[in-house]
Write a protein that holds these residues in place. Structure first.
Motif, PDB file in Angstrom:
ATOM      1  N   HIS A 120     -11.908  30.910  30.795  1.00  0.00           N
ATOM      2  CA  HIS A 120     -10.506  31.331  30.870  1.00  0.00           C
ATOM      3  C   HIS A 120      -9.623  30.613  29.854  1.00  0.00           C
ATOM      4  O   HIS A 120      -8.402  30.753  29.889  1.00  0.00           O
ATOM      5  CB  HIS A 120      -9.967  31.098  32.282  1.00  0.00           C
ATOM      6  N   GLY A 121     -10.233  29.865  28.939  1.00  0.00           N
ATOM      7  CA  GLY A 121      -9.478  29.232  27.867  1.00  0.00           C
ATOM      8  C   GLY A 121      -8.582  28.089  28.306  1.00  0.00           C
ATOM      9  O   GLY A 121      -7.554  27.828  27.668  1.00  0.00           O
ATOM     10  N   LYS A 122      -8.954  27.404  29.369  1.00  0.00           N
ATOM     11  CA  LYS A 122      -8.128  26.315  29.888  1.00  0.00           C
ATOM     12  C   LYS A 122      -8.415  25.001  29.159  1.00  0.00           C
ATOM     13  O   LYS A 122      -9.515  24.764  28.670  1.00  0.00           O
ATOM     14  CB  LYS A 122      -8.395  26.122  31.387  1.00  0.00           C
ATOM     15  N   GLY A 123      -7.412  24.135  29.135  1.00  0.00           N
ATOM     16  CA  GLY A 123      -7.603  22.787  28.632  1.00  0.00           C
ATOM     17  C   GLY A 123      -8.245  21.931  29.711  1.00  0.00           C
ATOM     18  O   GLY A 123      -7.829  21.983  30.875  1.00  0.00           O
ATOM     19  N   ILE A 124      -9.241  21.135  29.336  1.00  0.00           N
ATOM     20  CA  ILE A 124      -9.973  20.295  30.294  1.00  0.00           C
ATOM     21  C   ILE A 124      -9.867  18.845  29.827  1.00  0.00           C
ATOM     22  O   ILE A 124     -10.266  18.515  28.702  1.00  0.00           O
ATOM     23  CB  ILE A 124     -11.448  20.717  30.394  1.00  0.00           C
ATOM     24  N   TYR A 125      -9.330  17.987  30.697  1.00  0.00           N
ATOM     25  CA  TYR A 125      -9.079  16.591  30.322  1.00  0.00           C
ATOM     26  C   TYR A 125      -9.617  15.651  31.396  1.00  0.00           C
ATOM     27  O   TYR A 125      -9.789  16.034  32.555  1.00  0.00           O
ATOM     28  CB  TYR A 125      -7.575  16.364  30.134  1.00  0.00           C
ATOM     29  N   LEU A 126      -9.860  14.426  30.971  1.00  0.00           N
ATOM     30  CA  LEU A 126     -10.342  13.389  31.887  1.00  0.00           C
ATOM     31  C   LEU A 126      -9.355  12.228  31.885  1.00  0.00           C
ATOM     32  O   LEU A 126      -8.976  11.729  30.825  1.00  0.00           O
ATOM     33  CB  LEU A 126     -11.722  12.894  31.457  1.00  0.00           C
ATOM     34  N   LEU A 127      -8.972  11.788  33.080  1.00  0.00           N
ATOM     35  CA  LEU A 127      -8.065  10.648  33.250  1.00  0.00           C
ATOM     36  C   LEU A 127      -8.674   9.767  34.329  1.00  0.00           C
ATOM     37  O   LEU A 127      -8.629  10.098  35.513  1.00  0.00           O
ATOM     38  CB  LEU A 127      -6.673  11.125  33.670  1.00  0.00           C
ATOM     39  N   SER A 128      -9.256   8.643  33.924  1.00  0.00           N
ATOM     40  CA  SER A 128     -10.058   7.870  34.866  1.00  0.00           C
ATOM     41  C   SER A 128      -9.772   6.380  34.776  1.00  0.00           C
ATOM     42  O   SER A 128      -9.628   5.826  33.682  1.00  0.00           O
ATOM     43  CB  SER A 128     -11.548   8.112  34.584  1.00  0.00           C
ATOM     44  N   ASN A 129      -9.695   5.748  35.946  1.00  0.00           N
ATOM     45  CA  ASN A 129      -9.671   4.290  36.001  1.00  0.00           C
ATOM     46  C   ASN A 129     -11.100   3.816  35.780  1.00  0.00           C
ATOM     47  O   ASN A 129     -11.944   3.897  36.676  1.00  0.00           O
ATOM     48  CB  ASN A 129      -9.170   3.812  37.374  1.00  0.00           C
ATOM     49  N   ALA A 130     -11.374   3.319  34.582  1.00  0.00           N
ATOM     50  CA  ALA A 130     -12.764   3.027  34.247  1.00  0.00           C
ATOM     51  C   ALA A 130     -12.851   2.125  33.028  1.00  0.00           C
ATOM     52  O   ALA A 130     -11.961   2.120  32.175  1.00  0.00           O
ATOM     53  CB  ALA A 130     -13.514   4.337  33.965  1.00  0.00           C
ATOM     54  N   GLN A 131     -13.948   1.364  32.972  1.00  0.00           N
ATOM     55  CA  GLN A 131     -14.281   0.588  31.788  1.00  0.00           C
ATOM     56  C   GLN A 131     -14.960   1.521  30.781  1.00  0.00           C
ATOM     57  O   GLN A 131     -16.000   2.107  31.064  1.00  0.00           O
ATOM     58  CB  GLN A 131     -15.206  -0.565  32.152  1.00  0.00           C
ATOM     59  N   ALA A 132     -14.370   1.631  29.604  1.00  0.00           N
ATOM     60  CA  ALA A 132     -14.892   2.567  28.611  1.00  0.00           C
ATOM     61  C   ALA A 132     -16.346   2.292  28.251  1.00  0.00           C
ATOM     62  O   ALA A 132     -17.129   3.223  28.052  1.00  0.00           O
ATOM     63  CB  ALA A 132     -14.026   2.524  27.353  1.00  0.00           C
ATOM     64  N   ASP A 133     -16.728   1.013  28.189  1.00  0.00           N
ATOM     65  CA  ASP A 133     -18.104   0.683  27.815  1.00  0.00           C
ATOM     66  C   ASP A 133     -19.109   1.089  28.888  1.00  0.00           C
ATOM     67  O   ASP A 133     -20.301   1.210  28.614  1.00  0.00           O
ATOM     68  CB  ASP A 133     -18.232  -0.813  27.533  1.00  0.00           C
ATOM     69  N   PHE A 134     -18.639   1.283  30.110  1.00  0.00           N
ATOM     70  CA  PHE A 134     -19.488   1.813  31.172  1.00  0.00           C
ATOM     71  C   PHE A 134     -19.448   3.345  31.166  1.00  0.00           C
ATOM     72  O   PHE A 134     -20.472   4.010  31.298  1.00  0.00           O
ATOM     73  CB  PHE A 134     -19.006   1.337  32.539  1.00  0.00           C
ATOM     74  N   THR A 135     -18.243   3.879  31.051  1.00  0.00           N
ATOM     75  CA  THR A 135     -18.019   5.289  31.359  1.00  0.00           C
ATOM     76  C   THR A 135     -18.336   6.234  30.219  1.00  0.00           C
ATOM     77  O   THR A 135     -18.890   7.318  30.445  1.00  0.00           O
ATOM     78  CB  THR A 135     -16.571   5.487  31.832  1.00  0.00           C
ATOM     79  N   ARG A 136     -18.013   5.868  28.985  1.00  0.00           N
ATOM     80  CA  ARG A 136     -18.317   6.791  27.888  1.00  0.00           C
ATOM     81  C   ARG A 136     -19.818   7.075  27.779  1.00  0.00           C
ATOM     82  O   ARG A 136     -20.204   8.238  27.605  1.00  0.00           O
ATOM     83  CB  ARG A 136     -17.728   6.275  26.577  1.00  0.00           C
ATOM     84  N   PRO A 137     -20.694   6.072  27.907  1.00  0.00           N
ATOM     85  CA  PRO A 137     -22.136   6.399  27.920  1.00  0.00           C
ATOM     86  C   PRO A 137     -22.525   7.268  29.114  1.00  0.00           C
ATOM     87  O   PRO A 137     -23.406   8.138  28.988  1.00  0.00           O
ATOM     88  CB  PRO A 137     -22.808   5.017  27.998  1.00  0.00           C
ATOM     89  N   GLU A 138     -21.875   7.064  30.261  1.00  0.00           N
ATOM     90  CA  GLU A 138     -22.229   7.854  31.440  1.00  0.00           C
ATOM     91  C   GLU A 138     -21.739   9.292  31.319  1.00  0.00           C
ATOM     92  O   GLU A 138     -22.383  10.217  31.827  1.00  0.00           O
ATOM     93  CB  GLU A 138     -21.682   7.166  32.691  1.00  0.00           C
ATOM     94  N   ILE A 139     -20.632   9.499  30.634  1.00  0.00           N
ATOM     95  CA  ILE A 139     -20.182  10.865  30.340  1.00  0.00           C
ATOM     96  C   ILE A 139     -21.237  11.575  29.497  1.00  0.00           C
ATOM     97  O   ILE A 139     -21.582  12.739  29.745  1.00  0.00           O
ATOM     98  CB  ILE A 139     -18.823  10.846  29.614  1.00  0.00           C
ATOM     99  N   GLN A 140     -21.793  10.863  28.517  1.00  0.00           N
ATOM    100  CA  GLN A 140     -22.839  11.445  27.663  1.00  0.00           C
ATOM    101  C   GLN A 140     -24.126  11.677  28.444  1.00  0.00           C
ATOM    102  O   GLN A 140     -24.801  12.701  28.259  1.00  0.00           O
ATOM    103  CB  GLN A 140     -23.096  10.530  26.474  1.00  0.00           C
ATOM    104  N   MET A 141     -24.473  10.730  29.306  1.00  0.00           N
ATOM    105  CA  MET A 141     -25.696  10.872  30.110  1.00  0.00           C
ATOM    106  C   MET A 141     -25.654  12.141  30.954  1.00  0.00           C
ATOM    107  O   MET A 141     -26.681  12.789  31.173  1.00  0.00           O
ATOM    108  CB  MET A 141     -25.862   9.656  31.019  1.00  0.00           C
TER     109      MET A 141
END
Length: 238
Positions: A120-141
């Motif tokens: 439907h052409g919507k914008g999708i965003y993430l807003l998270s209380n998180a440590q980037a060094d933990f979370t960015r790899p887990e987003i990729q995983m």
């Protein structure tokens, strides 16, 4: 209906279990530090990590400021006279998370929901209380990195939900109007109250990682059984 859908990560899209008290974690981490010139016994390392973590948190002035734990991992090397640059501190943080993580998986229905939003052409965003060094790899995983039009993590922005400043960082960085957005999360304070403070609609979904529901927030939509598939019918315009 809405043009932009802003998601929390843990407890909303991703189901995770970690154990930072695991003896295995601290044994292996102490071996890594020792091999790199910072000799620690497991319990010594654990206690020093907790002490330095508390010191970093105590330095924060703002109520909803967020520390970056990468500094703690670096200080643990420096305390023993070992060299540590940003790359090594980040790698150590990633290893720490991998050793403490028991499982990580998407909730049922997440991929279908994201596909529907994209269709439907919507914008999708993430807003998270998180440590980037933990979370960015887990987003990729989890294979999610290409779904998001923008990602804001608290350790990178130095503040966290429910601070209006954290929500504003997403809105400003990606040129979004609150009236076009909806926040979707599993915490009635950080996600729902936070969204209300910036004039944004919200959807609360109760998951296995949600704090006890106390009716503090006033979400625009409510899904109390954790069924992500209900979100499609509630808030995605055909």
């Amino acid at each position: 209906m809405y043009q932009n859908y802003i998601f929390d990560f843990y407890g909303t899209l991703a189901n995770i279990q970690t154990d930072e008290e695991s003896p295995y974690l601290w044994k292996k981490l102490s071996e890594i530090y020792t091999a790199l010139g910072a000799c620690y016994q497991p319990e010594e390392l654990k206690q020093e990590f907790r002490r330095l973590e508390q010191e970093e948190v105590a330095k924060l002035v703002e109520k909803y400021a967020e520390a970056d734990l990468k500094k703690v991992f670096a200080l643990l090397y420096h305390k023993k006279g070992a060299l540590c640059d940003v790359s090594l501190a980040k790698t150590t943080a990633v290893v720490f998370r991998a050793l403490s993580r028991e499982y990580l998986r998407l909730y049922c229905g997440v991929e279908e929901l994201l596909q529907e939003l994209k269709k439907h052409g919507k914008g999708i965003y993430l807003l998270s209380n998180a440590q980037a060094d933990f979370t960015r790899p887990e987003i990729q995983m989890l294979g999610l990195e290409n779904w998001f039009h923008g990602i804001c993590l608290s350790s990178e922005q130095k503040c966290k939900k429910p601070s209006p400043a954290f929500f504003q960082s997403l809105l400003v960085n990606f040129d979004l109007e609150p009236s076009t957005c909806i926040m979707i999360g599993n915490d009635e304070v950080t996600d729902i109250v936070g969204a209300q403070q910036v004039g944004m609609d919200s959807l609360y979904i109760h998951s296995n990682l949600s704090p006890e529901w106390k009716g503090i927030g006033n979400p625009t939509y409510l899904v109390m059984d954790g069924n992500i598939r209900k979100i499609k019918d509630l808030i995605i315009s055909k």
